[in-house]
Design a protein around this motif. Structure first.
Motif, PDB file in Angstrom:
ATOM      1  N   UNK A 183      25.711  28.427   9.322  1.00 37.51           N
ATOM      2  CA  UNK A 183      26.072  29.842   9.224  1.00 37.51           C
ATOM      3  C   UNK A 183      25.400  30.371   7.957  1.00 37.51           C
ATOM      4  N   UNK A 184      24.746  31.531   8.035  1.00 38.11           N
ATOM      5  CA  UNK A 184      24.079  32.079   6.849  1.00 38.11           C
ATOM      6  C   UNK A 184      25.076  32.742   5.898  1.00 38.11           C
ATOM      7  N   UNK A 185      25.983  31.924   5.363  1.00 37.68           N
ATOM      8  CA  UNK A 185      27.008  32.400   4.434  1.00 37.68           C
ATOM      9  C   UNK A 185      27.012  31.492   3.214  1.00 37.68           C
ATOM     10  N   UNK A 186      26.845  32.076   2.032  1.00 35.36           N
ATOM     11  CA  UNK A 186      26.828  31.287   0.798  1.00 35.36           C
ATOM     12  C   UNK A 186      28.110  30.471   0.709  1.00 35.36           C
ATOM     13  N   UNK A 187      27.941  29.175   0.423  1.00 37.40           N
ATOM     14  CA  UNK A 187      29.072  28.269   0.301  1.00 37.40           C
ATOM     15  C   UNK A 187      29.405  27.520   1.580  1.00 37.40           C
ATOM     16  N   UNK A 188      28.812  27.926   2.718  1.00 41.24           N
ATOM     17  CA  UNK A 188      29.101  27.257   3.987  1.00 41.24           C
ATOM     18  C   UNK A 188      28.491  25.849   3.994  1.00 41.24           C
ATOM     19  N   UNK A 189      29.300  24.853   4.313  1.00 37.11           N
ATOM     20  CA  UNK A 189      28.828  23.475   4.467  1.00 37.11           C
ATOM     21  C   UNK A 189      28.502  23.257   5.944  1.00 37.11           C
ATOM     22  N   UNK A 190      27.373  22.598   6.200  1.00 38.12           N
ATOM     23  CA  UNK A 190      26.913  22.426   7.571  1.00 38.12           C
ATOM     24  C   UNK A 190      26.229  21.082   7.723  1.00 38.12           C
ATOM     25  N   UNK A 191      25.937  20.743   8.977  1.00 38.55           N
ATOM     26  CA  UNK A 191      25.193  19.525   9.292  1.00 38.55           C
ATOM     27  C   UNK A 191      24.101  19.846  10.309  1.00 38.55           C
TER      28      UNK A 191
END
Length: 132
Positions: free
Chosen positions: A38-46
């Motif tokens: 997700x293009x949201x600052x702070x979002x953790x992804x894999x």
């Protein structure tokens, strides 16, 4: 010592369409890997690839910068390696857009060469996604 990869790719598209292709998880899956980005600052992804005997197939990331439609940055961690990925988009006019990739944090030349090969292939697939 940290090694750096820099690559530039030019596409015939709009900057908005290219931005969407690097930030929309469904489009990312078509040219990189399945993900929960997700293009949201702070979002953790894999990003998730097929695991094998040497690797669990996971790339862990955190979104660090979102400046639509010009700049996107996130961490990229796999195993003991942790990198910083920065995408910069530049409208060149005449329907052309430059996509600049900078990835830093490589600990050895083999990892750098592997990333260059991987991103070059993926960015070739990106061109097909942009044509859809």
């Amino acid at each position: 010592m940290s090694l750096k990869l820099e690559l530039d790719f030019q596409y015939t598209t709009t900057i908005e369409k290219l931005w969407s292709a690097i930030t929309d998880p469904n489009k990312l899956e078509k040219w990189v890997l399945p993900n929960d980005f997700k293009p949201e600052v702070g979002h953790h992804f894999q990003f998730r690839a097929e695991p094998n005997e040497w690797w669990d197939g996971l790339i862990e990331g955190e979104v660090l910068v979102v400046e639509e439609p010009g700049r996107l940055s996130y961490s990229w961690a796999s195993g003991a390696e942790k990198h910083l990925v920065v995408w910069t988009l530049q409208d060149l006019g005449d329907g052309k857009v430059n996509l600049h990739l900078e990835q830093t944090g490589f600990s050895n030349p083999h990892g750098l060469a592997g990333a260059k090969h991987g991103w070059t292939g993926w960015c070739g697939k990106l061109e097909q996604v942009l044509e859809q």
